[in-house]
Design a protein around this motif. Structure first.
Motif, mmCIF file in Angstrom:
data_model
loop_
_atom_site.group_PDB
_atom_site.id
_atom_site.type_symbol
_atom_site.label_atom_id
_atom_site.label_comp_id
_atom_site.label_asym_id
_atom_site.label_seq_id
_atom_site.Cartn_x
_atom_site.Cartn_y
_atom_site.Cartn_z
ATOM 1 N N LEU A 211 0.131 7.682 -9.537
ATOM 2 C CA LEU A 211 0.617 6.456 -8.875
ATOM 3 C C LEU A 211 0.644 5.330 -9.911
ATOM 4 C CD1 LEU A 211 1.421 4.958 -6.275
ATOM 5 C CD2 LEU A 211 -1.014 4.481 -5.917
ATOM 6 N N HIS B 297 -1.454 13.996 -8.352
ATOM 7 C CA HIS B 297 -0.359 13.006 -8.284
ATOM 8 C C HIS B 297 -0.634 11.866 -9.254
ATOM 9 C CE1 HIS B 297 1.608 14.679 -4.674
ATOM 10 N NE2 HIS B 297 0.367 14.915 -4.201
ATOM 11 N N SER C 215 0.845 -1.190 0.000
ATOM 12 C CA SER C 215 0.000 0.000 0.000
ATOM 13 C C SER C 215 0.886 1.248 0.000
ATOM 14 C CB SER C 215 -0.905 0.009 1.237
ATOM 15 O OG SER C 215 -0.117 0.103 2.425
ATOM 16 N N TYR C 216 0.262 2.332 -0.413
ATOM 17 C CA TYR C 216 0.968 3.622 -0.381
ATOM 18 C C TYR C 216 -0.055 4.691 -0.015
ATOM 19 C CZ TYR C 216 3.885 7.573 -1.614
ATOM 20 O OH TYR C 216 4.618 8.740 -1.551
ATOM 21 N N THR C 217 0.322 5.585 0.868
ATOM 22 C CA THR C 217 -0.619 6.615 1.340
ATOM 23 C C THR C 217 -0.107 8.017 1.008
ATOM 24 O OG1 THR C 217 -1.293 5.182 3.170
ATOM 25 C CG2 THR C 217 -1.818 7.538 3.346
ATOM 26 N N PHE C 218 -0.924 8.779 0.329
ATOM 27 C CA PHE C 218 -0.614 10.203 0.114
ATOM 28 C C PHE C 218 -1.139 10.987 1.326
ATOM 29 C CE2 PHE C 218 -0.763 8.514 -4.205
ATOM 30 C CZ PHE C 218 0.329 9.133 -4.822
ATOM 31 N N GLU C 219 -0.285 11.724 1.959
ATOM 32 C CA GLU C 219 -0.683 12.524 3.141
ATOM 33 C C GLU C 219 -0.898 13.994 2.737
ATOM 34 O OE1 GLU C 219 -1.306 11.259 5.972
ATOM 35 O OE2 GLU C 219 -0.315 9.297 5.984
ATOM 36 N N GLU C 220 -1.894 14.598 3.278
ATOM 37 C CA GLU C 220 -2.186 16.027 3.081
ATOM 38 C C GLU C 220 -2.091 16.427 1.612
ATOM 39 O OE1 GLU C 220 0.201 18.430 5.623
ATOM 40 O OE2 GLU C 220 -0.453 17.412 7.447
ATOM 41 N N VAL C 221 -2.890 15.778 0.814
ATOM 42 C CA VAL C 221 -2.866 15.999 -0.638
ATOM 43 C C VAL C 221 -3.204 17.447 -0.973
ATOM 44 C CG1 VAL C 221 -3.841 15.313 -2.837
ATOM 45 C CG2 VAL C 221 -3.484 13.595 -1.031
#
Length: 197
Positions: A13, A11, A1-7
């Motif tokens: 992926l 982006h 998994s991959y999490t984008f924080e405070e988009v």
């Protein structure tokens, strides 16, 4: 998994997948070959066939797949592969039969059916009884004279050997002196004493 924080912007992926690969270890013992051989890679769910061929004078004795016998097969196919495997081909020398026989009046050794491995030699000893002699030795239907032994060299097929014995006869010379003088020379044959009836 991959999490984008405070988009706070766009982006991208991108994910790349690779098919899981397994290995089939293939080997052949002395007397033949397996194809392909060595460490053979195969993808998940794939199929892989292996051909087993014996050398001249050998035959397939057994094939082991993951340590279990699947019989003396000439081909084996792995299907829907989901783990590593192994395949081992076993071979054995061909074995041929030489059948020997003899008439009354003597013996041949060994007698009957003799098993001989491919490429080996086998000697048969022929012994007449007292008062008998070897008339002929027949090998695969062809007469070979009257030897006291016969050797099959580099055996590569089944054979037959047959011996015929007969009463031995000996030459006899006679000198006879007639009453009136002079002489008469005669020559003939007689059977051995043990055979006179």
């Amino acid at each position: 998994s991959y999490t984008f924080e405070e988009v706070a912007a766009d982006h991208v992926l991108f994910v790349e997948f690779e098919l899981i690969s397994f290995v089939i270890h293939a080997e052949a013992e002395t007397g033949g070959n397996i194809s392909p051989s060595g460490e053979v890679p195969v993808g998940f769910g794939g199929t892989r066939a292996f051909a087993i061929v014996a050398d001249k004078g050998y035959h397939v004795a057994d094939v082991l797949v993951d340590g279990e016998s699947v019989g003396a097969v000439a081909e084996y196919v792995f299907e829907d592969i989901r783990s590593d495997h192994s395949i081992v081909a076993l071979f054995a020398l061909n074995v041929y039969t030489i059948t020997s026989s003899a008439t009354a009046g003597g013996s041949i050794t060994p007698l009957g059916e003799t098993q001989v491995e491919h490429g080996r030699r086998q000697t048969f000893v022929i012994t007449p009884d007292p008062g008998y002699s070897i008339i002929y030795v027949e090998v695969d239907g062809v007469r070979k004279g009257n030897p006291a032994s016969y050797t099959f060299e580099s055996v590569s097929r089944n054979h037959e050997i047959h011996v015929r014995f007969g009463i031995a006869f000996h030459q006899l010379s006679l000198n006879v002196e007639p009453a009136g003088g002079g002489s008469v020379v005669g020559r003939g044959y007689y059977a051995s004493e043990s055979n006179v009836m």
